[in-house]
Design a protein around this motif. Structure first.
Motif, PDB file in Angstrom:
ATOM      1  N   ASP A  89      -3.920   8.977   3.419  1.00 35.09           N
ATOM      2  CA  ASP A  89      -4.651   8.493   2.253  1.00 35.09           C
ATOM      3  C   ASP A  89      -5.764   9.433   1.813  1.00 35.09           C
ATOM      4  OD1 ASP A  89      -3.196   6.058   2.153  1.00 35.09           O
ATOM      5  OD2 ASP A  89      -4.468   5.227   3.729  1.00 35.09           O
TER       6      ASP A  89
ATOM      7  N   TRP B 136       0.834  -1.205   0.000  1.00 34.04           N
ATOM      8  CA  TRP B 136       0.000   0.000   0.000  1.00 34.04           C
ATOM      9  C   TRP B 136       0.868   1.255   0.000  1.00 34.04           C
ATOM     10  CZ3 TRP B 136      -5.111   0.884  -0.604  1.00 34.04           C
ATOM     11  CH2 TRP B 136      -5.621   2.141  -0.232  1.00 34.04           C
TER      12      TRP B 136
ATOM     13  N   GLU C  50     -10.761   5.770  -4.052  1.00 37.17           N
ATOM     14  CA  GLU C  50     -10.832   6.774  -5.122  1.00 37.17           C
ATOM     15  C   GLU C  50     -12.238   7.357  -5.225  1.00 37.17           C
ATOM     16  OE1 GLU C  50      -8.391   8.128  -6.804  1.00 37.17           O
ATOM     17  OE2 GLU C  50      -6.954   6.856  -5.760  1.00 37.17           O
TER      18      GLU C  50
ATOM     19  N   ASP D 175      -8.376   0.168  -2.986  1.00 42.48           N
ATOM     20  CA  ASP D 175      -8.028   1.301  -3.853  1.00 42.48           C
ATOM     21  C   ASP D 175      -9.237   1.919  -4.549  1.00 42.48           C
ATOM     22  OD1 ASP D 175      -4.770   1.368  -4.345  1.00 42.48           O
ATOM     23  OD2 ASP D 175      -5.503  -0.623  -3.845  1.00 42.48           O
TER      24      ASP D 175
ATOM     25  N   ARG E 112       2.536   1.631  -3.388  1.00 35.86           N
ATOM     26  CA  ARG E 112       1.575   1.899  -4.457  1.00 35.86           C
ATOM     27  C   ARG E 112       0.948   3.283  -4.340  1.00 35.86           C
ATOM     28  NH1 ARG E 112      -1.028  -2.215  -3.322  1.00 35.86           N
ATOM     29  NH2 ARG E 112      -3.054  -1.522  -2.513  1.00 35.86           N
ATOM     30  N   ARG E 113       0.578   3.654  -3.129  1.00 34.92           N
ATOM     31  CA  ARG E 113      -0.155   4.899  -2.925  1.00 34.92           C
ATOM     32  C   ARG E 113       0.742   6.099  -2.648  1.00 34.92           C
ATOM     33  NH1 ARG E 113      -5.488   4.445  -4.375  1.00 34.92           N
ATOM     34  NH2 ARG E 113      -5.666   6.474  -3.371  1.00 34.92           N
TER      35      ARG E 113
END
Length: 392
Positions: free
Chosen positions: A206, A76, A291, A287, A79-80
Motif C-alpha cells: 500500500d 481493499w 492518500e 483510503d 479497490r487498491r
C-alpha cells in the motif's frame, strides 16, 4: 478530513520498541530513533474509535473471524490493487508476516533445502531460513544507476539447482523497488519452470509512491496463483504492528490446507481480539488517510534527498519507489559496520539501521525510516551531518 502528520503522539514511556530502548540498544538515552519500520503517526481516527469501542466491551475473550473480515480484505485488494480474490483463499489468522514466512519455510521445505532470497533484503528473511535449518541462496540484486534489478540469469541457475522456495520481497525492503509486472512475470515463469514455491511478502504494497504501481504476484497468471502464498498486513500501512495480525492469501487449496494445519500445530491460528477490528476498520475507512500519508511521505523524501545533496553529497540516496524506508550508500564515509554504528550512536546520536544486517551487499549502507514528523527528520539529518563534518 485533513490529517495532521506534522504532530505525532509522544510515545516515550509507553513500552515502545522504537522509542523506549535507545539506551539499551544504542548506549545513549538521547539517541533519536529512525530505525525500525514503525511509523510515529497515529492510525486513522476511525480505526482508533473502533478499537476504543471494542475495548469498552470489557471482556476480551477468544475471537473468531466474521464475514466482514473477508469482505474488508477482498474489497481493499480489489479497490487498491485490482486483485479479485475469493474469500476462501484467505488462510487462518497469523500473528504477523514474519510468522507467515517462518511457517511457510517449516511447512513446504525440509532441513537442508535451498531457499532463495534477493539480497540486500529484510534481515528476518535470513533468520527464518537459517533457524529452520535450511540453506540460504542469495540471488543478489544488481544496482544499476541507483536502482536495483534482478539477476535473472542467476535466478534461473539457482532455481534449476534444486531450490525449493523463493522468498519474494515485493515491494522490496530495503531497496524500495516496486517490481514491474514484466519483472514479476519473469520471476514467476522461472519458478513455474523449476517447481519453486513463491512466498511473496507484500506487506509494503500500500505504500507505493507516486508514479509507480504495485502488482500482486499471484494476480498475474493462474499458474503463479497456484504456486504462491501472498502475505499482507495493516501493520505497515496503518501503524498497527502491535496488534499482531496479518493475512495470508493462498489460492491453491492443497497449499492452503497444509499451511492452516501448520498454524494449528503451533496453535497460532486464533484471531486477535483487537486485530480483527483494526483490519476491518482500516480496510473500510482508511483510503483517505492513506492518500494523505503518501503525500506527506513524498514530501519527507523530497526534503531528505535535497538536504543530503546539498549538505552531504558524498552520500548516494537510493530513492525508493515504495515504503517509507530510505536506503543510502554511505560507503564514501565508511564501509565498516562498526564504524558506521559509532558514527550514528556515539557521535550523531541518531539511530538508523546499519546495512550489513540485510546481507553482505548492505555493508556501507544505512536505512532511514522517514515515517515521522518532518521536524524529527530534519533534526536527525542535521545531527548526522554535524557528526560527519566533524570527522573531516
Amino acid at each position: 478530513m485533513k490529517y495532521d502528520f506534522d504532530h505525532a503522539p509522544d510515545r516515550k514511556g509507553t513500552a515502545s520498541y522504537k522509542w523506549d530502548q535507545s539506551e539499551k540498544l544504542f548506549g545513549h538515552e538521547d539517541v533519536l530513533p529512525l530505525w525500525v519500520a514503525d511509523m510515529d503517526f497515529a492510525p486513522p481516527k476511525e480505526v482508533v474509535d473502533e478499537i476504543v469501542r471494542r475495548a469498552q466491551l470489557g471482556v476480551y475473550g477468544y475471537t473468531f473471524r466474521t464475514p466482514e473480515y473477508a469482505e474488508a480484505v477482498s474489497g481493499w485488494l480489489k479497490r487498491r490493487h485490482g486483485w479479485e480474490i475469493q474469500h476462501d483463499w484467505i488462510s487462518q489468522s497469523s500473528p504477523g508476516v514474519v510468522t507467515a514466512l517462518s511457517m511457510s519455510i517449516y511447512t513446504f521445505t525440509e532441513p537442508g533445502d535451498k531457499v532463495i532470497l534477493q539480497a540486500p533484503v529484510y534481515y528476518p528473511f535470513y533468520d527464518v531460513i537459517k533457524m529452520h535449518g535450511r540453506e540460504v541462496v542469495e540471488n543478489t540484486l544488481v544496482l544499476r544507476e541507483g536502482r536495483y534489478e534482478v539477476d535473472f540469469d542467476l535466478l534461473e541457475q539457482q532455481a534449476a539447482d534444486g531450490a525449493k522456495l523463493l522468498l519474494l520481497c515485493s515491494p522490496h525492503n530495503p531497496g524500495g523497488r516496486v517490481w514491474t509486472r514484466e519483472e514479476l512475470t519473469r520471476i514467476g515463469d522461472i519458478c513455474v519452470r523449476h517447481g519453486v514455491l513463491v512466498v511473496a511478502d507484500e506487506i509494503h504494497h500500500d505504500l507505493v509512491l507516486r508514479g509507480h504501481k504495485h502488482t500482486p504476484f499471484a494476480s498475474i497468471k493462474e499458474e503463479f496463483a497456484q504456486i504462491s502464498l501472498t502475505c499482507i498486513a495493516t501493520s505497515k500501512t496503518f501503524n498497527l504492528a502491535g496488534l499482531q495480525s496479518a493475512c495470508v492469501i493462498i489460492p491453491n487449496a492443497e497449499l492452503r490446507r497444509r499451511y492452516n494445519q501448520a498454524l494449528k500445530t503451533f496453535s497460532v491460528h486464533m484471531e486477535s481480539y483487537f486485530g480483527l477490528t483494526a483490519i476491518v476498520s482500516a480496510y473500510t475507512y482508511g483510503d483517505e488517510w492513506l492518500e494523505q500519508l503518501l503525500d506527506y511521505l513524498e514530501g519527507n523524501l523530497d526534503y531528505m534527498t535535497q538536504f543530503l545533496a546539498e549538505k552531504l553529497p558524498e552520500i548516494k540516496v537510493i530513492r525508493p519507489e515504495a515504503t517509507y524506508l530510505v536506503w543510502m550508500d554511505c560507503s564514501a564515509i565508511s564501509k565498516d559496520p562498526a564504524d558506521l554504528k559509532k558514527l550514528m550512536y556515539d557521535e550523531a546520536r541518531v539511530a538508523f539501521n546499519e546495512g550489513s544486517v540485510y546481507g553482505k551487499p548492505g555493508a556501507g549502507y544505512l536505512r532511514v525510516n522517514i515515517a515521522c514528523p518532518r521536524s524529527i527528520l530534519i533534526e536527525a539529518l542535521e545531527r548526522f551531518t554535524r557528526a560527519v563534518r566533524s570527522r573531516r
